[in-house]
Design a protein around this motif. Sequence first.
Motif: not given
Length: 320
Positions: A226, A228, A230, A233, A235, A279, A281-283, A293-295
């Motif tokens: 992966y 980072i 952004q 995030r 990716s 990607a 996101d650690t929420t 959270r996956w996107t």
Amino acid sequence: MEAKRNIRKDHHVQLCIKKRQLYALATLGIFCVGTNLINVWAFQNIQKPNRYYYDSIPNHYHQCGGLPLSPLHQITLCSTAAGKGFAKIEDKQQQKEEEKAEILKQETMALSVPELKSRLIELIPKMTGTNMEFRLVEAYVNALEDKFIPPQTLGFLNLAISGDWQFLFTTNQIGNPSKSLRLTELIQTVETDEFGGQVSNKATWDLAEDGAIFDARGTLSAIHSYKINQGARMSIDSDDVELKIELARGSSLPKDPQALVGLIYRAMPKELFNSTELAMDTTYLDTDLKIVRWTGIRHEGVRNIFMRSGSLTIDPSSQL
């Protein structure tokens, strides 16, 4: 003679009156018959669509307004009114559900972060699949995400997310696992390196190829790189995924490794088995709990909940 003439005249008048009455009655009868035929034709043609609606109901003799009616009366008097009634009931039910959701949201937002974490971790291992349980998980996750303050530096983020995380829960749908396969543990290991790193999702499995004895054991790791690029995030590289199977000591050799991979794929959360072109996101993140959270092009909005390995002890038998 004059009297006879008067009698004949009166008789002639009576005959004329009777003929006129018969003509009037015949005309009225023809009119009534014609009206009834028109009504029957109109009913059979105009109301025809409702007949199909009613024929789908097994019992053709119901009550409308407390009166027993035939199927045709049922269609005429009840079909339209029943539809409106159902709509109103659905609206009321939806309104009640929205009110309950709002009350639940307010109650969970009033809890502190430690209380939210404690309730979430205690609830997950006891879930039986009811709608209320999923609503509670959603409410707890939303409240934790709302109260979360993200790390302000990349170094602190890398320090917080690195290490081994035990998988607890996914909001994604999981396929039908085979009875010949058991997944006993799923661990996510994050190795950081400044603006990049590696994520490994390792599933521990037991296999009974003959359907009786689980004599094959081991792990399958899905390894992704992966970056980072952004904010915070992570990716996942689009074409960089490695699947690695390791057998446990004393395990028998699976006869069909490809079939084994397929069984594990059906049992694992899809976003963890193949994370390419996605990607994370650690929420929410603290020392012992992580929500991701996956996107991406698939699994958009899916949440994964992890607990740092060895940090907490879950007792499914404890009371909520």
